[in-house]
Design a protein around this motif. Structure first.
Motif, PDB file in Angstrom:
ATOM      1  N   MET A  91      -5.585   4.764  -1.334  1.00 22.69           N
ATOM      2  CA  MET A  91      -5.921   3.966  -2.516  1.00 22.69           C
ATOM      3  C   MET A  91      -6.815   4.764  -3.459  1.00 22.69           C
ATOM      4  O   MET A  91      -6.576   4.803  -4.675  1.00 22.69           O
ATOM      5  CB  MET A  91      -6.651   2.697  -2.089  1.00 22.69           C
ATOM      6  CG  MET A  91      -5.759   1.567  -1.705  1.00 22.69           C
ATOM      7  SD  MET A  91      -6.791   0.149  -1.404  1.00 22.69           S
ATOM      8  CE  MET A  91      -6.325  -0.292   0.217  1.00 22.69           C
ATOM      9  N   VAL A  92      -7.856   5.416  -2.883  1.00 23.65           N
ATOM     10  CA  VAL A  92      -8.802   6.164  -3.721  1.00 23.65           C
ATOM     11  C   VAL A  92      -8.075   7.293  -4.438  1.00 23.65           C
ATOM     12  O   VAL A  92      -8.243   7.491  -5.652  1.00 23.65           O
ATOM     13  CB  VAL A  92      -9.948   6.722  -2.852  1.00 23.65           C
ATOM     14  CG1 VAL A  92     -10.803   7.671  -3.663  1.00 23.65           C
ATOM     15  CG2 VAL A  92     -10.785   5.600  -2.305  1.00 23.65           C
ATOM     16  N   LYS A  94      -4.867   7.565  -5.113  1.00 22.61           N
ATOM     17  CA  LYS A  94      -3.892   7.061  -6.084  1.00 22.61           C
ATOM     18  C   LYS A  94      -4.590   6.623  -7.359  1.00 22.61           C
ATOM     19  O   LYS A  94      -4.060   6.765  -8.461  1.00 22.61           O
ATOM     20  CB  LYS A  94      -3.114   5.897  -5.472  1.00 22.61           C
ATOM     21  CG  LYS A  94      -1.824   5.580  -6.189  1.00 22.61           C
ATOM     22  CD  LYS A  94      -1.054   4.527  -5.413  1.00 22.61           C
ATOM     23  CE  LYS A  94       0.274   4.252  -6.100  1.00 22.61           C
ATOM     24  NZ  LYS A  94       1.006   3.186  -5.416  1.00 22.61           N
ATOM     25  N   LYS A  95      -5.816   6.066  -7.180  1.00 20.34           N
ATOM     26  CA  LYS A  95      -6.539   5.556  -8.345  1.00 20.34           C
ATOM     27  C   LYS A  95      -7.130   6.703  -9.180  1.00 20.34           C
ATOM     28  O   LYS A  95      -7.013   6.718 -10.397  1.00 20.34           O
ATOM     29  CB  LYS A  95      -7.660   4.634  -7.853  1.00 20.34           C
ATOM     30  CG  LYS A  95      -8.622   4.190  -8.925  1.00 20.34           C
ATOM     31  CD  LYS A  95      -8.192   2.888  -9.531  1.00 20.34           C
ATOM     32  CE  LYS A  95      -9.217   2.399 -10.546  1.00 20.34           C
ATOM     33  NZ  LYS A  95      -8.715   1.246 -11.283  1.00 20.34           N
TER      34      LYS A  95
ATOM     35  N   ALA B  25     -11.178  -3.528  -0.816  1.00 16.74           N
ATOM     36  CA  ALA B  25     -11.036  -2.240  -1.497  1.00 16.74           C
ATOM     37  C   ALA B  25      -9.818  -2.250  -2.411  1.00 16.74           C
ATOM     38  O   ALA B  25      -9.848  -1.716  -3.512  1.00 16.74           O
ATOM     39  CB  ALA B  25     -10.900  -1.122  -0.467  1.00 16.74           C
ATOM     40  N   TYR B  26      -8.739  -2.930  -1.936  1.00 19.06           N
ATOM     41  CA  TYR B  26      -7.519  -2.951  -2.752  1.00 19.06           C
ATOM     42  C   TYR B  26      -7.759  -3.691  -4.058  1.00 19.06           C
ATOM     43  O   TYR B  26      -7.283  -3.285  -5.120  1.00 19.06           O
ATOM     44  CB  TYR B  26      -6.383  -3.607  -1.971  1.00 19.06           C
ATOM     45  CG  TYR B  26      -5.076  -3.637  -2.710  1.00 19.06           C
ATOM     46  CD1 TYR B  26      -4.378  -2.460  -2.926  1.00 19.06           C
ATOM     47  CD2 TYR B  26      -4.556  -4.823  -3.211  1.00 19.06           C
ATOM     48  CE1 TYR B  26      -3.183  -2.473  -3.614  1.00 19.06           C
ATOM     49  CE2 TYR B  26      -3.367  -4.844  -3.903  1.00 19.06           C
ATOM     50  CZ  TYR B  26      -2.679  -3.663  -4.099  1.00 19.06           C
ATOM     51  OH  TYR B  26      -1.507  -3.659  -4.793  1.00 19.06           O
ATOM     52  N   LEU B  29      -9.546  -1.245  -6.269  1.00 22.33           N
ATOM     53  CA  LEU B  29      -8.924   0.048  -6.593  1.00 22.33           C
ATOM     54  C   LEU B  29      -7.461  -0.084  -6.994  1.00 22.33           C
ATOM     55  O   LEU B  29      -6.739   0.899  -7.003  1.00 22.33           O
ATOM     56  CB  LEU B  29      -9.013   0.979  -5.378  1.00 22.33           C
ATOM     57  CG  LEU B  29     -10.410   1.361  -4.926  1.00 22.33           C
ATOM     58  CD1 LEU B  29     -10.351   2.031  -3.581  1.00 22.33           C
ATOM     59  CD2 LEU B  29     -11.037   2.310  -5.928  1.00 22.33           C
ATOM     60  N   LYS B  30      -7.029  -1.296  -7.323  1.00 21.31           N
ATOM     61  CA  LYS B  30      -5.618  -1.486  -7.623  1.00 21.31           C
ATOM     62  C   LYS B  30      -5.202  -0.672  -8.852  1.00 21.31           C
ATOM     63  O   LYS B  30      -5.940  -0.573  -9.829  1.00 21.31           O
ATOM     64  CB  LYS B  30      -5.351  -2.964  -7.854  1.00 21.31           C
ATOM     65  CG  LYS B  30      -3.903  -3.339  -7.753  1.00 21.31           C
ATOM     66  CD  LYS B  30      -3.716  -4.842  -7.637  1.00 21.31           C
ATOM     67  CE  LYS B  30      -4.607  -5.626  -8.582  1.00 21.31           C
ATOM     68  NZ  LYS B  30      -4.440  -7.062  -8.402  1.00 21.31           N
ATOM     69  N   VAL B  31      -4.022  -0.091  -8.774  1.00 24.98           N
ATOM     70  CA  VAL B  31      -3.487   0.661  -9.905  1.00 24.98           C
ATOM     71  C   VAL B  31      -2.414  -0.190 -10.564  1.00 24.98           C
ATOM     72  O   VAL B  31      -1.460  -0.616  -9.925  1.00 24.98           O
ATOM     73  CB  VAL B  31      -2.881   1.999  -9.444  1.00 24.98           C
ATOM     74  CG1 VAL B  31      -2.347   2.764 -10.634  1.00 24.98           C
ATOM     75  CG2 VAL B  31      -3.907   2.811  -8.716  1.00 24.98           C
TER      76      VAL B  31
END
Lengths: 195, 93
Positions: A91-92, A94-95, B25-26, B29-31
């Motif tokens: 996640m980190v 990708k962000k 966290a998701y 940190l979501k894209v």
């Protein structure tokens, strides 16, 4: 105390290098080592996951599994800790580093199934390390992995300009290099008397 | 019996804690991704041939959405007119 930690670190990085002595984590070692930059970032991601996994695994083992006398749950518990950490790292990345995420591709979630990490957690239970020692052990294992994959990637980058026999191109020459590197690391075996 | 129950409780609690941390966290940190991108990827050949000038089909889909590229650059898609019209419809939305 400090001397012992340094010894553990050097022993894990050089003498008992996970990739080149135990032949663990070969999948990313061969898969991501064709470009130096992505190899280094793969090494960093694995080091990060290992450094965090080691103390978490130690805590879970000593405060939950030993206390309730459930040692057979080690494998399952460690695997879910590793899997969720990898999810978090993905996640980190990708962000904040979308390009890096693209170049690592499938090998990033595959850190989950990197046997080197599970082996590291099981080893620190077997060796009965303390919390700080197991953290250093995890960090050292990650640095060892980064070292191995970086050496491999730099050799393979040079190799692109060399005249390799037709039948050895691709995986063949890569595996031969991995073997030679492992032989070199055997030579480091006398550096420290590992208990 | 007791040990089975105990191990089940330990696993459920552990998985619950880790799951809670991950979902928190998701949410942070979501894209954000264009929902059309996935549909586009399904319509594109997905062989990452590079003939369109982009590194991968995903890259090409990004460019299509931004309007930086035209579907006529994808030679494989051009063979199937149905797909081309579908892609054009999708991009008009």
């Amino acid at each position: 105390m400090v001397k012992e930690l340094i010894l553990v670190f050097i022993a894990t990085v050089l003498v008992n290098n996970f990739v080149l002595k135990y032949f663990l984590g070969i999948c990313p070692f061969l898969g991501v080592s064709d470009k130096l930059s992505s190899a280094i970032s793969m090494g960093f991601a694995t080091t990060f996951v290992m450094t965090i996994t080691a103390p978490v695994a130690w805590l879970i083992n000593n405060y939950i599994l030993v206390k309730f006398n459930l040692p057979f749950l080690q494998y399952v518990c460690f695997i879910i800790v590793i899997a969720s950490l990898v999810q978090f790292v993905e996640m980190v990345i990708k962000k904040f580093f979308p390009l890096l995420h693209q170049s690592m591709g499938i090998y990033l979630p595959l850190i989950t199934t990197n046997c080197a990490i599970l082996f590291m957690t099981l080893q620190l239970v077997l060796k009965d390390y303390s919390l700080i020692k197991s953290m250093v052990f995890g960090f050292g294992a990650g640095v060892g992995f980064t070292l191995a994959i970086t050496i491999m990637a730099s050799i393979r980058e040079e190799l692109k300009f060399q005249d390799v026999p037709e039948s050895l191109k691709g995986p063949g020459i890569t595996l031969i290099i991995a073997g030679i590197l492992a032989l070199i690391f055997v030579g480091l075996g006398g550096l420290i008397q590992v208990k | 019996m007791n040990i089975i129950l105990l191990s089940a409780i330990v696993m459920v609690v552990l998985a619950g804690i880790l799951g809670a941390i991950l979902s928190f966290a998701y949410s942070k940190l979501k894209v954000e991704e264009d929902p059309r991108k996935e549909q586009l990827l399904n319509l594109l050949p997905g062989v990452n041939c590079g003939a369109c000038g982009s590194a991968s089909c995903a890259d090409f889909a990004d460019k299509l959405i931004k309007g930086e590229a035209d579907i006529s650059k994808c030679r494989i898609s051009l063979r199937d007119e149905n797909k081309v019209t579908k892609i054009k419809d999708l991009l008009k939305e």
